[in-house]
Design a protein around this motif. Sequence first.
Motif, short mmCIF file in Angstrom:
data_model
loop_
_atom_site.label_atom_id
_atom_site.label_comp_id
_atom_site.label_asym_id
_atom_site.label_seq_id
_atom_site.Cartn_x
_atom_site.Cartn_y
_atom_site.Cartn_z
N PHE A 138 1.01 -1.13 -0.11
CA PHE A 138 0.02 0.14 -0.06
C PHE A 138 0.77 1.09 -0.10
N GLY A 146 4.25 12.39 4.78
CA GLY A 146 4.17 11.15 5.49
C GLY A 146 2.81 11.61 6.49
N ARG A 242 -10.02 10.62 0.93
CA ARG A 242 -11.03 9.81 1.77
C ARG A 242 -10.84 8.33 1.39
N ARG A 252 -5.35 0.80 11.50
CA ARG A 252 -4.91 1.27 12.90
C ARG A 252 -5.95 0.55 13.87
N PRO A 322 -13.80 7.06 13.46
CA PRO A 322 -12.22 7.23 13.14
C PRO A 322 -11.52 7.90 14.35
N TYR A 371 4.15 4.57 12.37
CA TYR A 371 3.52 4.35 11.02
C TYR A 371 2.10 4.36 11.40
#
Length: 393
Positions: A138, A146, A242, A252, A322, A371
């Motif tokens: 990905f 970043g 998005r 995550r 989120p 990350y």
Amino acid sequence: MTAATEVKARPTDFLAIDSLLSDEELAIRDVVRAFVSDRVVPHVGDWFEQGTIPRELAAELGKLGVLGMHLDGYGCAGASATAYGLACLELEAGDSGVRSLVSVQGSLAMFAIHRWGSEEQKQHWLPQLAAGDAIGCFGLTEPDAGSDPGAMRTRARRDGSDWILHGQKMWITNGSVADVAVVWARTDEGVRGFLVPRGTRGFTTQDIHKKLSLRASVTSELLLDDVRLPADALLPQATSLRGPLSCLNEARYGIVWGAIGAARACFESALRYSQERIVFGKPIAATQLQQAKLAEMAMEVNRGTLLALHLGRLKDAGRLAPEQVSMGKLANVNAALAVARTARQVLGANGITLEYPVIRHMNNLESVVTYEGTADVHALVVGGALTGHQAFR
Ligand code: TGC
Ligand code: FAD
């Protein structure tokens, strides 16, 4: 005497969190735990030292059923978010690099195709990615983009019905071993995603060496030099930032669980060591200072697991926001880092060798805190949700 007074806490499940899990969830957890104990733990110190991870592990993880396990159809297991989280916890108790392989494959590459791809793209790629016969990566991050992926420079322009992709991606997990790269690029129509198969002319990779963290994981640079792609390489449904950011929520979420796996492994290693290590004529486990550290570590592991489980239940109910994932990642990775650093001290000099898992986890967690959004980024996401003021810019 009531029954409650006879109950004793178990060191490895102090708050009896297992009692909150279904039989099916426990069974999935146990299968993944057994795999990690058999296939990862005995070897991962060497992989870390050598800076490698065996490619065949992907097919073994596919057989185990964890690649894209929370996705439906196309050879994916269709498991619950909670079951997926439990798997991430067990995988990362082995090594963050192994969990990363699974996260990048299932939550980033496969999720991107599943959520934003065409029916043909799903039929073609998802079954082989679920089986681990193919590996995906990905590509969002760039050398100068970043935390702020909206600043990406990689561009795609139309040329007839084809697309020409030009740019560079950096720090890409599985980059050089991937059969397909999901690459995000700026276009005249907004940020779009492209499927770039390995071997496409103009597409090359270069591994990043000299890492002192996440060594049992391939991290690469992707170079895209006017790569010509057919129209059907475009992920048709994603039309803005998005698109990639929705994939990050998934990965995550896995880290919310996974980080606690690394913490648990460090805690258990420190607990065992403290009982075996005799100093001043007694086990260090019998000293007040070390007990305070062990109590603190156990508390963080239990608290982090409860937080992950709560978010898992919210996700399974379709009610996970989120910003809640951001709070989970921020809290659990910070907690895991604190546990790893404390555990390393409990082990004294032995804490700095790969004979024990602790410093490996500690170093890995320095990647995990960076990350998938740094701790700062997640604090700002939570801060923005709390105050209504977005403070990034
Ligand atoms: P912003 O203007 O806020 O949003 C742009 C569009 O995206 C939407 N959006 C989200 N959608 C779904 N999930 C989320 N979490 C979303 N966050 C934002 C937003 O609604 C908007 O949609 P639309 O339709 O209006 O266009 O974007 P921004 O440029 O201000 O950036 C926000 C910020 C800083 C939070 C975001 O850029 C960010 O998350 N930065 C961190 C980057 C990051 O985490 N990169 C990870 C790369 S992959 C990786 O590290 C893999 S590691 C290996 C492993 O996982 O194991
Ligand atoms: P920067 O964005 O340059 O940040 C530098 C520092 O500034 C950080 O401390 C940050 O918190 C802080 N900062 C940034 N913005 C603000 C602000 N507004 N206010 C205050 N402080 C701020 N990316 C992918 O796309 N795919 C992958 O597969 C992938 N795998 C990775 C594997 C590893 C081992 C590592 C280390 C990284 C990987 N990444 C991947 C990249 C990762 O997502 C980025 O490193 C991360 O998003 C941070 O970006 P950066 O390194 O450019 O840091």
